[in-house]
Design a protein around this motif. Structure first.
Motif, PDB file in Angstrom:
ATOM      1  N   GLY A  17      13.242  19.560  64.475  1.00  0.00           N
ATOM      2  CA  GLY A  17      14.113  18.848  63.566  1.00  0.00           C
ATOM      3  C   GLY A  17      14.065  19.433  62.169  1.00  0.00           C
ATOM      4  N   GLY A  18      14.943  18.918  61.332  1.00  0.00           N
ATOM      5  CA  GLY A  18      14.984  19.383  59.948  1.00  0.00           C
ATOM      6  C   GLY A  18      16.245  18.928  59.266  1.00  0.00           C
ATOM      7  N   LEU A  19      16.486  19.520  58.109  1.00  0.00           N
ATOM      8  CA  LEU A  19      17.673  19.226  57.320  1.00  0.00           C
ATOM      9  C   LEU A  19      18.715  20.306  57.579  1.00  0.00           C
ATOM     10  CD1 LEU A  19      19.184  17.684  55.059  1.00  0.00           C
ATOM     11  CD2 LEU A  19      17.966  19.159  53.421  1.00  0.00           C
ATOM     12  N   VAL A  20      19.931  19.891  57.907  1.00  0.00           N
ATOM     13  CA  VAL A  20      21.001  20.840  58.186  1.00  0.00           C
ATOM     14  C   VAL A  20      22.293  20.317  57.576  1.00  0.00           C
ATOM     15  CG1 VAL A  20      21.500  19.783  60.430  1.00  0.00           C
ATOM     16  CG2 VAL A  20      22.114  22.174  60.039  1.00  0.00           C
ATOM     17  N   GLN A  21      23.150  21.208  57.182  1.00  0.00           N
ATOM     18  CA  GLN A  21      24.431  20.808  56.605  1.00  0.00           C
ATOM     19  C   GLN A  21      25.407  20.399  57.707  1.00  0.00           C
ATOM     20  OE1 GLN A  21      25.822  24.038  54.135  1.00  0.00           O
ATOM     21  NE2 GLN A  21      24.563  23.361  52.405  1.00  0.00           N
ATOM     22  N   PRO A  22      26.361  19.561  57.370  1.00  0.00           N
ATOM     23  CA  PRO A  22      27.397  19.211  58.364  1.00  0.00           C
ATOM     24  C   PRO A  22      28.055  20.465  58.931  1.00  0.00           C
ATOM     25  CG  PRO A  22      27.544  17.770  56.467  1.00  0.00           C
ATOM     26  CD  PRO A  22      26.530  18.821  56.108  1.00  0.00           C
ATOM     27  N   GLY A  23      28.241  20.445  60.239  1.00  0.00           N
ATOM     28  CA  GLY A  23      28.789  21.614  60.920  1.00  0.00           C
ATOM     29  C   GLY A  23      27.753  22.599  61.392  1.00  0.00           C
ATOM     30  N   GLY A  24      26.525  22.393  60.981  1.00  0.00           N
ATOM     31  CA  GLY A  24      25.453  23.300  61.344  1.00  0.00           C
ATOM     32  C   GLY A  24      24.883  23.034  62.722  1.00  0.00           C
ATOM     33  N   SER A  25      23.844  23.799  63.053  1.00  0.00           N
ATOM     34  CA  SER A  25      23.211  23.719  64.373  1.00  0.00           C
ATOM     35  C   SER A  25      21.705  23.590  64.238  1.00  0.00           C
ATOM     36  CB  SER A  25      23.538  24.977  65.180  1.00  0.00           C
ATOM     37  OG  SER A  25      24.918  25.124  65.385  1.00  0.00           O
ATOM     38  N   LEU A  26      21.110  22.990  65.250  1.00  0.00           N
ATOM     39  CA  LEU A  26      19.663  22.917  65.384  1.00  0.00           C
ATOM     40  C   LEU A  26      19.311  22.970  66.859  1.00  0.00           C
ATOM     41  CD1 LEU A  26      18.312  20.092  62.997  1.00  0.00           C
ATOM     42  CD2 LEU A  26      17.787  22.526  62.878  1.00  0.00           C
ATOM     43  N   ARG A  27      18.124  23.459  67.141  1.00  0.00           N
ATOM     44  CA  ARG A  27      17.620  23.421  68.511  1.00  0.00           C
ATOM     45  C   ARG A  27      16.309  22.659  68.506  1.00  0.00           C
ATOM     46  NH1 ARG A  27      16.890  28.785  72.062  1.00  0.00           N
ATOM     47  NH2 ARG A  27      19.166  28.655  71.941  1.00  0.00           N
ATOM     48  N   LEU A  28      16.270  21.591  69.269  1.00  0.00           N
ATOM     49  CA  LEU A  28      15.051  20.820  69.450  1.00  0.00           C
ATOM     50  C   LEU A  28      14.326  21.285  70.700  1.00  0.00           C
ATOM     51  CD1 LEU A  28      16.353  17.210  68.687  1.00  0.00           C
ATOM     52  CD2 LEU A  28      15.614  19.003  67.091  1.00  0.00           C
ATOM     53  N   SER A  29      13.010  21.200  70.655  1.00  0.00           N
ATOM     54  CA  SER A  29      12.186  21.573  71.803  1.00  0.00           C
ATOM     55  C   SER A  29      11.333  20.390  72.224  1.00  0.00           C
ATOM     56  CB  SER A  29      11.263  22.736  71.447  1.00  0.00           C
ATOM     57  OG  SER A  29      11.998  23.870  71.050  1.00  0.00           O
ATOM     58  N   CYS A  30      11.081  20.295  73.497  1.00  0.00           N
ATOM     59  CA  CYS A  30      10.176  19.285  74.048  1.00  0.00           C
ATOM     60  C   CYS A  30       9.241  20.008  75.001  1.00  0.00           C
ATOM     61  CB  CYS A  30      10.961  18.193  74.754  1.00  0.00           C
ATOM     62  SG  CYS A  30       9.923  16.899  75.501  1.00  0.00           S
ATOM     63  N   VAL A  31       8.020  20.227  74.547  1.00  0.00           N
ATOM     64  CA  VAL A  31       7.025  20.870  75.394  1.00  0.00           C
ATOM     65  C   VAL A  31       6.331  19.805  76.225  1.00  0.00           C
ATOM     66  CG1 VAL A  31       4.960  22.294  75.442  1.00  0.00           C
ATOM     67  CG2 VAL A  31       6.698  22.694  73.690  1.00  0.00           C
ATOM     68  N   LEU A  78      27.083  19.623  63.939  1.00  0.00           N
ATOM     69  CA  LEU A  78      26.391  18.386  63.583  1.00  0.00           C
ATOM     70  C   LEU A  78      27.138  17.621  62.502  1.00  0.00           C
ATOM     71  CD1 LEU A  78      22.755  19.714  63.815  1.00  0.00           C
ATOM     72  CD2 LEU A  78      23.686  17.805  65.115  1.00  0.00           C
ATOM     73  N   LYS A  79      27.039  16.302  62.613  1.00  0.00           N
ATOM     74  CA  LYS A  79      27.721  15.397  61.705  1.00  0.00           C
ATOM     75  C   LYS A  79      26.687  14.521  61.013  1.00  0.00           C
ATOM     76  CE  LYS A  79      31.296  14.992  65.268  1.00  0.00           C
ATOM     77  NZ  LYS A  79      32.041  14.033  66.138  1.00  0.00           N
ATOM     78  N   PRO A  80      27.022  13.962  59.861  1.00  0.00           N
ATOM     79  CA  PRO A  80      26.066  13.056  59.193  1.00  0.00           C
ATOM     80  C   PRO A  80      25.610  11.909  60.099  1.00  0.00           C
ATOM     81  CG  PRO A  80      27.804  13.670  57.686  1.00  0.00           C
ATOM     82  CD  PRO A  80      28.195  14.234  59.025  1.00  0.00           C
ATOM     83  N   GLU A  81      26.493  11.451  60.977  1.00  0.00           N
ATOM     84  CA  GLU A  81      26.114  10.355  61.868  1.00  0.00           C
ATOM     85  C   GLU A  81      25.144  10.776  62.970  1.00  0.00           C
ATOM     86  OE1 GLU A  81      29.204  11.322  60.994  1.00  0.00           O
ATOM     87  OE2 GLU A  81      30.613  11.112  62.682  1.00  0.00           O
ATOM     88  N   ASP A  82      24.839  12.068  63.060  1.00  0.00           N
ATOM     89  CA  ASP A  82      23.803  12.533  63.988  1.00  0.00           C
ATOM     90  C   ASP A  82      22.410  12.389  63.381  1.00  0.00           C
ATOM     91  OD1 ASP A  82      26.014  15.192  64.895  1.00  0.00           O
ATOM     92  OD2 ASP A  82      25.546  13.411  66.101  1.00  0.00           O
ATOM     93  N   THR A  83      22.344  11.999  62.131  1.00  0.00           N
ATOM     94  CA  THR A  83      21.050  11.808  61.481  1.00  0.00           C
ATOM     95  C   THR A  83      20.264  10.710  62.179  1.00  0.00           C
ATOM     96  OG1 THR A  83      21.860  12.568  59.335  1.00  0.00           O
ATOM     97  CG2 THR A  83      19.914  11.134  59.328  1.00  0.00           C
ATOM     98  N   ALA A  84      19.052  11.057  62.603  1.00  0.00           N
ATOM     99  CA  ALA A  84      18.221  10.115  63.359  1.00  0.00           C
ATOM    100  C   ALA A  84      16.891  10.790  63.668  1.00  0.00           C
ATOM    101  CB  ALA A  84      18.907   9.697  64.655  1.00  0.00           C
ATOM    102  N   VAL A  85      15.987  10.000  64.212  1.00  0.00           N
ATOM    103  CA  VAL A  85      14.783  10.559  64.819  1.00  0.00           C
ATOM    104  C   VAL A  85      15.093  10.789  66.298  1.00  0.00           C
ATOM    105  CG1 VAL A  85      12.349  10.221  65.343  1.00  0.00           C
ATOM    106  CG2 VAL A  85      13.291   9.353  63.191  1.00  0.00           C
ATOM    107  N   TYR A  86      14.818  11.990  66.753  1.00  0.00           N
ATOM    108  CA  TYR A  86      15.120  12.385  68.123  1.00  0.00           C
ATOM    109  C   TYR A  86      13.841  12.403  68.957  1.00  0.00           C
ATOM    110  CZ  TYR A  86      19.881  13.599  66.865  1.00  0.00           C
ATOM    111  OH  TYR A  86      21.193  13.535  66.466  1.00  0.00           O
ATOM    112  N   TYR A  87      13.951  11.855  70.159  1.00  0.00           N
ATOM    113  CA  TYR A  87      12.806  11.730  71.053  1.00  0.00           C
ATOM    114  C   TYR A  87      13.131  12.347  72.414  1.00  0.00           C
ATOM    115  CZ  TYR A  87      11.401   7.995  67.814  1.00  0.00           C
ATOM    116  OH  TYR A  87      11.054   7.255  66.704  1.00  0.00           O
ATOM    117  N   CYS A  88      12.110  12.888  73.057  1.00  0.00           N
ATOM    118  CA  CYS A  88      12.260  13.260  74.456  1.00  0.00           C
ATOM    119  C   CYS A  88      11.427  12.304  75.305  1.00  0.00           C
ATOM    120  CB  CYS A  88      11.873  14.717  74.700  1.00  0.00           C
ATOM    121  SG  CYS A  88      10.223  15.206  74.148  1.00  0.00           S
ATOM    122  N   ASN A  89      11.809  12.221  76.572  1.00  0.00           N
ATOM    123  CA  ASN A  89      11.195  11.248  77.478  1.00  0.00           C
ATOM    124  C   ASN A  89      11.157  11.830  78.880  1.00  0.00           C
ATOM    125  OD1 ASN A  89      12.138   8.963  79.626  1.00  0.00           O
ATOM    126  ND2 ASN A  89      10.606   8.156  78.212  1.00  0.00           N
ATOM    127  N   ALA A  90      10.144  11.506  79.637  1.00  0.00           N
ATOM    128  CA  ALA A  90      10.070  11.893  81.046  1.00  0.00           C
ATOM    129  C   ALA A  90      10.432  10.679  81.887  1.00  0.00           C
ATOM    130  CB  ALA A  90       8.674  12.387  81.378  1.00  0.00           C
TER     131      ALA A  90
END
Length: 119
Positions: free
Chosen positions: A8-22, A84-96
């Protein structure tokens, strides 16, 4: 069993991020791995999952913008997010969990990673 989410991190609208779940302690061909997010004062929302056979599923809110995939050799599941949009702002979780026509969360959760979309 442990799930470790990061990216996670700070990104501008329209930008991209890749989250990982090990994932440690279980094999990716035995559990589906799902991604969720929770924004302040909102309920946790299911976004996507990858099933034991590699089939992917998406919520309508992210379909076409988010892509889930996995690397079995690294026991890691990724969530590639674009446009990405401002409304995508959140804490992201992975789950099994499991997928039985819909994603059923299990008891194992990652610790969450903050995504902030802002200019």
């Amino acid at each position: 069993v442990q799930l470790q989410a990061s990216g996670g991190g700070l990104v501008q609208p329209g930008g991209s991020l890749r989250l990982s779940c090990v994932v440690s302690g279980l094999a990716l061909d035995t559990y589906a791995i799902g991604w969720f997010r929770q924004a302040p004062e909102k309920e946790r929302e299911w976004l996507s999952c990858i099933s034991t056979d590699g089939t992917t599923y998406y919520a309508d809110s992210v379909k076409g913008r988010f892509t889930v995939f996995r690397d079995n050799a690294k026991n890691t599941v990724y969530l590639q997010m674009k446009s990405l949009k401002p409304e995508d702002t959140a804490v992201y979780y992975c789950n099994a969990g499991n997928y039985y026509g819909a994603y059923v969360p299990g008891r194992y959760w990652g610790q969450g990673t903050q995504v902030t979309v802002s200019s």
